[in-house]
Design a protein around this motif. Structure first.
Motif, PDB file in Angstrom:
ATOM      1  N   UNK A   9     -13.693  -3.796 -11.391  1.00 24.16           N
ATOM      2  CA  UNK A   9     -12.809  -3.865 -12.557  1.00 24.16           C
ATOM      3  C   UNK A   9     -11.615  -2.987 -12.250  1.00 24.16           C
ATOM      4  N   UNK A  10     -10.413  -3.541 -12.337  1.00 27.24           N
ATOM      5  CA  UNK A  10      -9.268  -2.737 -11.915  1.00 27.24           C
ATOM      6  C   UNK A  10      -7.989  -3.160 -12.626  1.00 27.24           C
ATOM      7  N   UNK A  11      -6.916  -2.506 -12.242  1.00 24.63           N
ATOM      8  CA  UNK A  11      -5.594  -2.862 -12.754  1.00 24.63           C
ATOM      9  C   UNK A  11      -4.561  -2.435 -11.721  1.00 24.63           C
ATOM     10  N   UNK A  12      -3.300  -2.599 -12.065  1.00 28.00           N
ATOM     11  CA  UNK A  12      -2.243  -2.293 -11.098  1.00 28.00           C
ATOM     12  C   UNK A  12      -2.232  -0.810 -10.725  1.00 28.00           C
ATOM     13  N   UNK A  13      -1.892  -0.520  -9.474  1.00 27.33           N
ATOM     14  CA  UNK A  13      -1.622   0.850  -9.045  1.00 27.33           C
ATOM     15  C   UNK A  13      -0.111   0.954  -8.852  1.00 27.33           C
ATOM     16  N   UNK A  14       0.495   1.927  -9.504  1.00 25.94           N
ATOM     17  CA  UNK A  14       1.959   2.023  -9.386  1.00 25.94           C
ATOM     18  C   UNK A  14       2.389   3.185  -8.492  1.00 25.94           C
ATOM     19  N   UNK A  15       1.431   3.962  -7.992  1.00 23.79           N
ATOM     20  CA  UNK A  15       1.794   5.154  -7.205  1.00 23.79           C
ATOM     21  C   UNK A  15       2.073   4.853  -5.732  1.00 23.79           C
ATOM     22  N   UNK A  16       1.342   3.900  -5.166  1.00 27.85           N
ATOM     23  CA  UNK A  16       1.409   3.718  -3.710  1.00 27.85           C
ATOM     24  C   UNK A  16       0.756   4.912  -3.026  1.00 27.85           C
ATOM     25  N   UNK A  27       0.830  -1.204   0.000  1.00 31.37           N
ATOM     26  CA  UNK A  27       0.000   0.000   0.000  1.00 31.37           C
ATOM     27  C   UNK A  27       0.874   1.267   0.000  1.00 31.37           C
ATOM     28  N   UNK A  28       1.999   1.235   0.694  1.00 33.70           N
ATOM     29  CA  UNK A  28       2.881   2.412   0.732  1.00 33.70           C
ATOM     30  C   UNK A  28       3.585   2.622  -0.606  1.00 33.70           C
ATOM     31  N   UNK A  29       4.080   1.516  -1.196  1.00 35.05           N
ATOM     32  CA  UNK A  29       4.954   1.657  -2.380  1.00 35.05           C
ATOM     33  C   UNK A  29       4.262   1.437  -3.718  1.00 35.05           C
ATOM     34  N   UNK A  30       3.126   0.756  -3.705  1.00 35.21           N
ATOM     35  CA  UNK A  30       2.430   0.452  -4.957  1.00 35.21           C
ATOM     36  C   UNK A  30       3.171  -0.603  -5.760  1.00 35.21           C
ATOM     37  N   UNK A  31       2.660  -0.912  -6.958  1.00 30.59           N
ATOM     38  CA  UNK A  31       3.336  -1.830  -7.875  1.00 30.59           C
ATOM     39  C   UNK A  31       3.165  -3.295  -7.538  1.00 30.59           C
ATOM     40  N   UNK A  32       4.046  -4.091  -8.156  1.00 33.32           N
ATOM     41  CA  UNK A  32       4.030  -5.540  -7.937  1.00 33.32           C
ATOM     42  C   UNK A  32       5.227  -5.908  -7.087  1.00 33.32           C
ATOM     43  N   UNK A  33       5.014  -6.806  -6.142  1.00 35.42           N
ATOM     44  CA  UNK A  33       6.088  -7.097  -5.177  1.00 35.42           C
ATOM     45  C   UNK A  33       6.256  -8.603  -5.024  1.00 35.42           C
ATOM     46  N   UNK A  34       7.513  -9.041  -5.107  1.00 36.09           N
ATOM     47  CA  UNK A  34       7.833 -10.447  -4.834  1.00 36.09           C
ATOM     48  C   UNK A  34       8.258 -10.552  -3.371  1.00 36.09           C
ATOM     49  N   UNK A  35       7.556 -11.407  -2.644  1.00 34.49           N
ATOM     50  CA  UNK A  35       7.846 -11.582  -1.211  1.00 34.49           C
ATOM     51  C   UNK A  35       8.515 -12.935  -1.036  1.00 34.49           C
TER      52      UNK A  35
END
Ligand code: PMV
Length: 286
Positions: free
Chosen positions: A275-282, A127-135
């Motif tokens: 209906x949505x897509x990626x958020x890159x802003x965080x 939520x802070x950084x946005x985007x896609x994240x590998x954990x």
């Protein structure tokens, strides 16, 4: 007065397995929580333990107004988004000067406290950084963002993440010989899916596989199965439970042209579609 917003999140792959140190992929999604904070001697605000903790930890007092596009307790990370946006707005309004990493860290600790010690750092980080994240274990790596077209289906069946995590834990203790290979398989398919990240058809097949493995772990629910099947039948590349399961939400990866058909099919099965897509802003200032 300062207004900040923060996005929700979905798990594309690997929920539950991440609890056992396997890789998982989470993605910030566009629905947001908006929080306005104003310095005030007589603060007025919504009753929320998350918000109370935000003010306590930042050492100030103020009024808050919240507008949320995210349903709470659905597994879309709404509490993390509220906490992150509130901390950012306080930070800005009072000129406290915390960095983004510090905000993510404070937000995680607030979630942990309010949720009696059980919180995942994934929600607050994404939520802070946005985007896609590998954990993987304690490490988190941002992946190049992908324009995946997603429909979220909320079963509207409330679920408890803590309960579902505990349930998988019991299964793993009772039948390690059965549960461990399932968790390993989820980890393996998460890594395989990353190689197909530009190929939505294959990615959809990995989602279907992931869903079958989640069902095998016992976190399925008739309501989520119904939505997953409806999404696939109406043109999705693939669909799966997202988050802890036992109700909550599903995600469907769709061709752009099929998004509204998939959303319609979900709604026809008494789910709520987004209906949505990626958020890159965080987290961002509004
Ligand atoms: O239901 P959610 O979105 O809170 O997701 C839980 C994801 C789990 O892997 C089941 C738990 C966790 O802490 O990662």
């Amino acid at each position: 007065m300062a207004t900040w917003s923060a996005p929700g999140k979905v798990f594309l792959f690997g929920e539950h397995a991440v609890v056992y140190g396997k890789p998982g992929v989470a993605m910030a999604i566009k629905p947001r929580v908006y929080v306005t904070v104003r310095k005030s001697r007589n603060p007025t605000r919504a009753k929320s333990p998350y918000i109370d903790e935000c003010f306590r930890r930042m050492g100030v007092r103020g009024s808050v107004y919240i507008h949320s596009q995210l349903q709470s307790s659905s597994g879309l990370g709404s509490s993390a988004a509220v906490t992150v946006a509130t901390l950012c707005a306080i930070n800005d309004e009072f000129g406290i000067g915390r960095s983004r990493d510090e905000i993510a860290d404070i937000a995680f600790n607030i979630e942990k406290k309010v949720q009696n010690g059980r919180a995942s750092p994934t929600d607050t980080y994404v939520s802070t950084n946005g985007g896609m994240v590998l954990i993987t274990g304690n490490s988190k790596r941002r992946l190049p963002p992908q324009g995946l077209q997603v429909v979220v289906g909320n079963t509207l069946v409330p679920h408890s993440t803590a309960k579902m995590v505990e349930q998988v834990g019991s299964l793993q203790k009772k039948h390690p010989d059965v549960a461990n290979p399932i968790l390993d398989a989820i980890g393996a398919l998460t890594l395989a899916a990353l190689h197909s990240i530009n190929n939505p058809k294959e990615l959809g097949q990995y989602m279907d596989m992931n869903n079958a493995l989640l069902e095998a772990l016992g976190v399925g629910h008739p309501a989520s199965s119904k939505l997953v099947l409806a999404a696939r039948a109406s043109g999705a590349y693939g669909a799966k439970i997202t988050g802890a399961g036992g109700g909550g939400c599903i995600i469907a990866l769709c061709p752009r042209r099929s998004k509204s058909r998939v959303a319609g099919a979900i709604e026809a099965c008494e789910g709520k579609a987004i209906i949505t897509t990626i958020d890159t802003d965080g987290a961002r200032k509004e």
